[in-house]
Design a protein around this motif. Structure first.
Motif, PDB file in Angstrom:
ATOM      1  N   ALA A  23      46.660  60.203  34.782  1.00 45.98           N
ATOM      2  CA  ALA A  23      46.531  59.003  33.946  1.00 45.98           C
ATOM      3  C   ALA A  23      46.217  59.357  32.494  1.00 45.98           C
ATOM      4  CB  ALA A  23      45.454  58.085  34.517  1.00 45.98           C
ATOM      5  N   ALA A  24      45.555  60.499  32.290  1.00 38.54           N
ATOM      6  CA  ALA A  24      45.212  60.955  30.942  1.00 38.54           C
ATOM      7  C   ALA A  24      46.333  61.764  30.297  1.00 38.54           C
ATOM      8  CB  ALA A  24      43.932  61.779  30.986  1.00 38.54           C
ATOM      9  N   GLY A  25      47.452  61.924  31.005  1.00 37.11           N
ATOM     10  CA  GLY A  25      48.605  62.605  30.422  1.00 37.11           C
ATOM     11  C   GLY A  25      48.789  64.059  30.808  1.00 37.11           C
ATOM     12  N   TRP A  26      47.976  64.569  31.734  1.00 39.54           N
ATOM     13  CA  TRP A  26      48.105  65.955  32.177  1.00 39.54           C
ATOM     14  C   TRP A  26      49.029  66.023  33.383  1.00 39.54           C
ATOM     15  CZ3 TRP A  26      46.025  69.673  29.222  1.00 39.54           C
ATOM     16  CH2 TRP A  26      45.032  69.294  28.326  1.00 39.54           C
ATOM     17  N   ARG A  27      49.821  67.078  33.460  1.00 42.24           N
ATOM     18  CA  ARG A  27      50.627  67.332  34.656  1.00 42.24           C
ATOM     19  C   ARG A  27      49.847  68.292  35.531  1.00 42.24           C
ATOM     20  NH1 ARG A  27      55.595  71.216  35.952  1.00 42.24           N
ATOM     21  NH2 ARG A  27      54.152  72.609  34.922  1.00 42.24           N
ATOM     22  N   VAL A  28      49.567  67.891  36.760  1.00 43.77           N
ATOM     23  CA  VAL A  28      48.861  68.755  37.707  1.00 43.77           C
ATOM     24  C   VAL A  28      49.892  69.672  38.361  1.00 43.77           C
ATOM     25  CG1 VAL A  28      47.435  68.819  39.781  1.00 43.77           C
ATOM     26  CG2 VAL A  28      47.086  67.008  38.088  1.00 43.77           C
ATOM     27  N   VAL A  29      49.651  70.990  38.266  1.00 41.74           N
ATOM     28  CA  VAL A  29      50.607  71.980  38.775  1.00 41.74           C
ATOM     29  C   VAL A  29      49.829  73.136  39.400  1.00 41.74           C
ATOM     30  CG1 VAL A  29      50.761  73.152  36.526  1.00 41.74           C
ATOM     31  CG2 VAL A  29      52.638  73.377  38.153  1.00 41.74           C
ATOM     32  N   SER A  30      50.371  73.697  40.460  1.00 45.08           N
ATOM     33  CA  SER A  30      49.717  74.833  41.104  1.00 45.08           C
ATOM     34  C   SER A  30      49.783  76.067  40.201  1.00 45.08           C
ATOM     35  CB  SER A  30      50.375  75.153  42.447  1.00 45.08           C
ATOM     36  OG  SER A  30      51.664  75.698  42.239  1.00 45.08           O
TER      37      SER A  30
END
Length: 72
Positions: free
Chosen positions: A19-26
């Motif tokens: 929601a804050a604009g970060w892409r969660v990635v492994s």
């Protein structure tokens, strides 16, 4: 039964980061070159063990995020 730390991470922290604009990635994907301008890299290795998230802005670390289960 209260959620585990992993459940809190996946259900709450991931959602907040996105929601804050970060892409969660492994870390595995990120270390192979799958990068964007604002990545929240999961399980980033450190000398003290993997961190929950390392926030990378344009490939540079800017913050770390450690999730905890609700009881903590």
């Amino acid at each position: 039964m209260p959620p585990s730390e992993r459940e809190v991470r996946k259900q709450e922290v991931d959602r907040a980061l996105k929601a804050a604009g970060w892409r969660v990635v492994s870390y595995a994907r990120w270390s192979k070159g799958d990068r964007t301008a604002a990545d929240a890299v999961e399980e980033y290795p450190t000398d003290a063990g993997p961190g929950d998230y390392l926030l990378m802005l344009d490939g540079k670390p800017v913050a770390d995020v450690e999730a905890k289960k609700h009881e903590v």
